[in-house]
Design a protein around this motif. Structure first.
Motif, PDB file in Angstrom:
ATOM      1  N   LEU A  77       0.877  -1.174   0.000  1.00  0.00           N
ATOM      2  CA  LEU A  77       0.000   0.000   0.000  1.00  0.00           C
ATOM      3  C   LEU A  77       0.906   1.212   0.000  1.00  0.00           C
ATOM      4  N   ILE A 108       6.646  12.841   3.618  1.00  0.00           N
ATOM      5  CA  ILE A 108       7.978  12.414   3.171  1.00  0.00           C
ATOM      6  C   ILE A 108       7.803  10.984   2.682  1.00  0.00           C
ATOM      7  N   ARG A 110       8.698   7.862   2.794  1.00  0.00           N
ATOM      8  CA  ARG A 110       9.449   6.763   3.414  1.00  0.00           C
ATOM      9  C   ARG A 110       8.935   5.413   2.936  1.00  0.00           C
ATOM     10  N   THR A 111       7.698   5.373   2.456  1.00  0.00           N
ATOM     11  CA  THR A 111       7.184   4.119   1.879  1.00  0.00           C
ATOM     12  C   THR A 111       8.050   3.736   0.666  1.00  0.00           C
TER      13      THR A 111
END
Ligand code: SAM
Length: 205
Positions: A77, A108, A110-111
């Protein structure tokens, strides 16, 4: 259906504990795994409240759980994915991976670390950032309850009033309950109010 949270925060803040508690209650302890905890993690590093609820956790990366995952059956996701999660994805995937990341405003990416590391198929849940528990709740509605994304009622950037004069805007999208109120983990409202009062007190020092 299994939900995987790749834990990317350092340790467990109260915010994270409340989110994970809510998620365990909603998806069931047998359907949630917390992965990629630091190699040196032992049981004493996991909050007792989560252990008591039966939280499953591991220092393994998500691809290595359950004897090794078939990458084609795993969905990340991802707020930056180009394809939206659809009810038909229930047939395509067995595992749904989420970043155990606290939201930031502005967002931001980060995924992106998970996207680059694993190369799973990615799906988006609309254009706005959700908390991890909201993202899992939304996925559950779409995949398990077969409700289309556009039929889920959301509230964007709700204002949380913590006294007569002050309020704070939450920079996330939330699902609403039958009363039109944003669904937050139990205890989160008090935590937000407490944190807000604390920062006002700090300003007054
Ligand atoms: N700033 C963060 C980032 O790195 O993208 C947002 C993290 S969000 C608070 C935590 C997790 O919820 C994400 O890693 C992702 O798995 C999921 N998530 C939140 N909003 C989403 C969206 N609109 N579409 C897909 N996934 C979402």
């Amino acid at each position: 259906m299994k939900y995987i949270i790749e834990h990317m925060e350092e340790g467990f803040s109260e915010w994270v504990i409340l989110e994970y508690t809510q998620i365990i209650k909603e998806v069931g302890k047998e359907n949630l795994v917390l992965t990629s905890l630091p190699a040196e993690t032992t049981e004493k590093d996991i909050p007792k409240r989560l252990l008591d609820l039966g939280l499953q956790w591991t220092t393994k990366e998500c691809v290595n759980i359950d004897g090794g995952l078939d990458k084609n059956r795993v969905c990340l996701l991802d707020p930056a994915a180009t394809e939206e999660l659809a009810t038909t994805d229930a047939e395509k995937f067995d595992y749904f991976v989420f970043g155990g990341i606290l939201g930031s405003h502005p967002r931001i990416d980060r995924t992106g670390l998970l996207r680059e590391k694993y190369g799973f198929a990615g799906r988006r849940l609309g254009a706005l950032q959700m908390t991890t528990d909201t993202a899992i709740r939304t996925t559950q509605r779409i995949i398990e309850d077969q409700v289309k994304f556009e039929d889920i009622k959301f509230l964007d950037y709700p204002e949380i009033r913590y006294n007569k004069y002050e309020s704070t805007e939450m920079p996330f999208r939330y699902i609403v309950d039958e009363n039109g109120e944003p669904i937050l983990p139990v205890g989160m409202l008090d935590l937000i109010k407490h944190d807000a009062e604390q920062s006002i007190d700090d300003l007054l020092l």
